[in-house]
Design a protein around this motif. Structure first.
Motif, PDB file in Angstrom:
ATOM      1  N   ALA A  49       0.823  -1.218   0.000  1.00  0.00           N
ATOM      2  CA  ALA A  49       0.000   0.000   0.000  1.00  0.00           C
ATOM      3  C   ALA A  49       0.853   1.262   0.000  1.00  0.00           C
ATOM      4  O   ALA A  49       0.360   2.346  -0.345  1.00  0.00           O
ATOM      5  N   ASP A  50       2.147   1.158   0.357  1.00  0.00           N
ATOM      6  CA  ASP A  50       3.035   2.325   0.376  1.00  0.00           C
ATOM      7  C   ASP A  50       3.661   2.615  -0.992  1.00  0.00           C
ATOM      8  O   ASP A  50       4.395   3.592  -1.128  1.00  0.00           O
ATOM      9  N   GLU A  51       3.384   1.789  -1.961  1.00  0.00           N
ATOM     10  CA  GLU A  51       4.025   1.953  -3.271  1.00  0.00           C
ATOM     11  C   GLU A  51       3.325   3.042  -4.085  1.00  0.00           C
ATOM     12  O   GLU A  51       2.159   3.383  -3.843  1.00  0.00           O
ATOM     13  N   TRP A  52       4.057   3.576  -5.045  1.00  0.00           N
ATOM     14  CA  TRP A  52       3.533   4.638  -5.913  1.00  0.00           C
ATOM     15  C   TRP A  52       4.111   4.426  -7.317  1.00  0.00           C
ATOM     16  O   TRP A  52       5.282   4.065  -7.446  1.00  0.00           O
ATOM     17  N   PRO A  53       3.330   4.603  -8.363  1.00  0.00           N
ATOM     18  CA  PRO A  53       1.914   4.994  -8.387  1.00  0.00           C
ATOM     19  C   PRO A  53       1.004   3.845  -7.963  1.00  0.00           C
ATOM     20  O   PRO A  53       1.326   2.681  -8.198  1.00  0.00           O
ATOM     21  N   ALA A  64      -0.185   1.091 -10.595  1.00  0.00           N
ATOM     22  CA  ALA A  64       0.832   0.085 -10.939  1.00  0.00           C
ATOM     23  C   ALA A  64       0.982  -0.935  -9.817  1.00  0.00           C
ATOM     24  O   ALA A  64       1.146  -2.132 -10.054  1.00  0.00           O
ATOM     25  N   SER A  65       0.909  -0.475  -8.553  1.00  0.00           N
ATOM     26  CA  SER A  65       1.013  -1.398  -7.421  1.00  0.00           C
ATOM     27  C   SER A  65      -0.151  -2.381  -7.402  1.00  0.00           C
ATOM     28  O   SER A  65       0.038  -3.586  -7.195  1.00  0.00           O
ATOM     29  N   ARG A  66      -1.361  -1.894  -7.640  1.00  0.00           N
ATOM     30  CA  ARG A  66      -2.516  -2.793  -7.658  1.00  0.00           C
ATOM     31  C   ARG A  66      -2.445  -3.757  -8.835  1.00  0.00           C
ATOM     32  O   ARG A  66      -2.880  -4.904  -8.736  1.00  0.00           O
ATOM     33  N   ALA A  67      -1.875  -3.293  -9.947  1.00  0.00           N
ATOM     34  CA  ALA A  67      -1.696  -4.199 -11.087  1.00  0.00           C
ATOM     35  C   ALA A  67      -0.723  -5.323 -10.737  1.00  0.00           C
ATOM     36  O   ALA A  67      -0.935  -6.490 -11.100  1.00  0.00           O
TER      37      ALA A  67
END
Length: 649
Positions: free
Chosen positions: A187-191, A194-197
């Protein structure tokens, strides 16, 4: 986060350099504007003096009346009219220059009066502003505001870049097959998109991996499993029996053929459905019964005949097993018109090295004899495989094993595992050996089952582990050593605590050369229970291996779940694999489960060049067997001093 820090430092330096350049440029520009304005004031004052000097009247009075006010407004400190070296007029203001103050001096000629010059002394442009305290505060405030804005922008940019770098870190763990070691929350990743993908793709890959495992199991099941009752078929049984007969560690065993003769009548007079139900129920009963014997298996020999393969039995024990099987099968729910079901059992014991056709013919002959003679319904083909001939007996074994353990007389041989015949081995498997009272050398297949019966298996595993760690410590060539231990010992709480305490005393570099090996049957039976101890061993640095892979038709999900380093194929799949398409299909199925993982597949029992060529084409990483090298006796090292504190753990 090295990338984020580097980028933030670069942007900070760039912004700082930009601000400094802007301030320096603004200061220089203002100074130039002030200098131009001051030159114009000087030129205007010189023209005024020139005009006054042309009037010819009292020049000094005119200058005194008109020039001082202009001089004060222009910050001119001193005015002198010169004719060569003589002073014609001198005006000095009340302001006094200190020794450290800066001043500018202008010397201009009077255009209408050749020979006359005007000398002016002035302060530099913006002198008052640059030396006033409010101006300093305004300048410091402006610089602080610029830096605060810069740091705010950098903080926002750093947070965004940190999330992007976490996303890159997850990609790194995915490529290294170490996703379970990921230290951060996705959940700390960005964007975030892209993390949810990534999350979605990982979930789909996990499901595909499970589906691949199920599909590979299905492929092997179609080759080796009887479709009607779901146990091994004749091909499966022949492979396993041939492997047992050619395994030096298997000193003896028993083959029982169990025939349900009334099954044909039930199919004909009642229904095939009732016959199939009875056949399946008999398979379930036999499956529960053989679980008492480690390494035992059942298969469908032909239409109404089951085959039971029971390792490490002698004739008296096999006869007792036949009696118990007969008792179990008579408890089946037979049709009401079958009062006394016709069940016949024919058995034979075999030794290492016998021919598979000979053993099967002897078992079939015993089965026919049981049907002809009637009686109890079972018949043994006696060949003299007794406790005396095989050196068995629980009391005798307990005495022998206890004495060997107390005196530390367990021998360890090593057998190399090779990638090529002309290359040194990549690792060694340690094989336990003992000598009995007559000095005969016995392999692990002889005494390990008896150690389990006598309750000495945990003590034996402890001794072998200590000896292996001693060898690793004394080995100057940094060889990798593999040792097979019992899953029952590993699941015992006291043994597992002892093992962790033993391993933690050694450096991780040494444990990286220690391979702990379990059998596939034990792993599939205790899949959930083994997760915690195996993860603990991996965390300490030990390598994990599973042998006898493919011996039974079980799920291979453990390969990726346990993050295996090595997978050893059972010798029944390797024997004559070049001429057995079914075995080749089974090998390809097991290899497919290792795709995308660091697991290396090793073929056990390679004996011919044709087998090795076929296995190499299937993608096998290494091989073990008499084709490469015979076992080499490992020199027994002296027991070294136990390290008080191991570095690098």
């Amino acid at each position: 986060m090295r990338l984020t820090n580097q980028l933030a430092a670069t942007i900070s330096l760039f912004m700082l350099a930009t601000v400094i350049l802007m301030l320096v440029g603004a200061g220089v520009s203002f100074y130039q504007v002030g200098a131009v304005y001051q030159n114009r004031q000087v030129d205007g004052l010189v023209r005024l003096v020139d005009d006054i000097w042309q009037q010819g009247s009292d020049k000094q009075a005119l200058i005194d009346s008109r020039v001082p006010a202009l001089l004060d407004s222009s910050s001119i400190l001193d005015l002198v009219v010169l004719q060569e070296e003589s002073i014609l007029y001198h005006y000095h203001t009340s302001q006094v220059l200190s020794e450290n103050e800066l001043s500018l001096e202008y010397l201009r000629p009077l255009s209408s009066h050749p020979g006359l010059q005007v000398r002016l002394v002035l302060r530099p442009p913006f002198y008052e502003a640059s030396n006033s305290l409010p101006s300093f505060f305004w300048l410091a405030g402006a610089i602080s505001l610029v830096f605060l804005g810069t740091f705010f922008i950098l903080g926002w940019l750093r947070r965004q870049l940190h999330g992007a770098e976490l996303l890159e870190l997850r990609g790194h763990y995915i490529l290294q097959n170490k996703l379970s070691m990921q230290p951060h929350n996705p959940a700390d990743e960005w964007p975030p998109l892209a993390s949810r993908a990534f999350d979605k793709l990982q979930l789909e890959l996990k499901e595909l991996g499970k589906e691949r495992s199920r599909f590979d199991t299905f492929m092997r099941a179609n080759v080796f499993i009887d479709k009607k009752i779901g146990i091994g078929n004749r091909v499966f049984f022949d492979n396993r029996l041939e492997a047992v007969l050619s395994d030096p560690s298997s000193h003896s065993g028993a083959l029982l053929l169990v025939e349900l003769q009334d099954l044909e009548k039930i199919n004909h007079y009642v229904s095939y459905k009732r016959g199939d139900e009875l056949l399946s129920a008999a398979s379930v009963y036999l499956g529960h019964f053989i679980q008492r014997s480690p390494g035992a298996l059942q298969a469908r020999y032909n239409g109404n005949t089951f085959a039971l393969l029971l390792p490490n039995l002698v004739e008296s024990e096999a006869q007792e097993v036949a009696r118990q099987v007969m008792k179990v099968l008579r408890r089946l729910h037979w049709p009401d018109d079958v009062k006394d079901p016709a069940i016949y059992i024919g058995g034979v014991c075999f030794r290492y090295g016998e021919q598979i056709t000979q053993v099967q013919e002897e078992a079939e002959l015993a089965l026919r004899s049981a049907a002809l003679q009637g009686g109890d319904g079972y018949f043994m083909y006696y060949k003299g495989v007794t406790e005396e001939s095989m050196g068995k007996g629980t009391v005798r074994w307990r005495t022998l094993l206890t004495r060997l353990l107390e005196r530390d007389l367990i021998q360890l041989d090593r057998q190399g595992i090779y990638t090529e015949t002309d290359q040194p081995p990549i690792m060694y498997e340690l094989l336990a050996r003992i000598q009995d009272e007559q000095g005969r050398e016995l392999s692990a297949g002889h005494f390990l089952p008896m150690a389990a019966k006598c309750g000495l298996l945990k003590e034996l595993d402890k001794t072998l582990i200590q000896r292996t760690l001693m060898m690793l410590q004394a080995d100057e060539q940094n060889n990798i050593l593999s040792l097979n231990i019992s899953a029952a010992s590993l699941l015992h709480r006291d043994f597992y605590r002892w093992l962790l305490f033993e391993l933690i005393q050694y450096p991780k570099s040494l444990l990286n050369r220690f391979v702990i090996e379990l059998s596939e049957a034990q792993v599939s039976r205790h899949f959930q229970e083994l997760r915690k101890p195996l993860r603990g061993l991996k965390a300490l640095g030990c390598l994990l291996s599973v042998d006898h892979a493919g011996q039974d038709i079980v799920s291979t999900q453990y390969i990726k779940e346990y993050k295996l380093d090595y997978l050893k194929l059972h010798s029944s799949l390797v024997r004559d694999v070049n001429s057995k398409p079914t075995n080749q299909m089974a090998v390809r199925s097991l290899m497919g489960n290792c795709v995308g993982s660091p697991t290396r597949v090793i073929a056990i029992g390679v004996e011919t060049l044709a087998e090795w060529h076929c296995l190499s084409q299937q993608g096998i990483n290494a091989g073990q067997g008499y084709f490469f090298a015979r076992p080499e006796r490992l020199t027994q090292p002296q027991r070294p001093a136990r390290p008080l504190k191991a570095a690098g753990v």
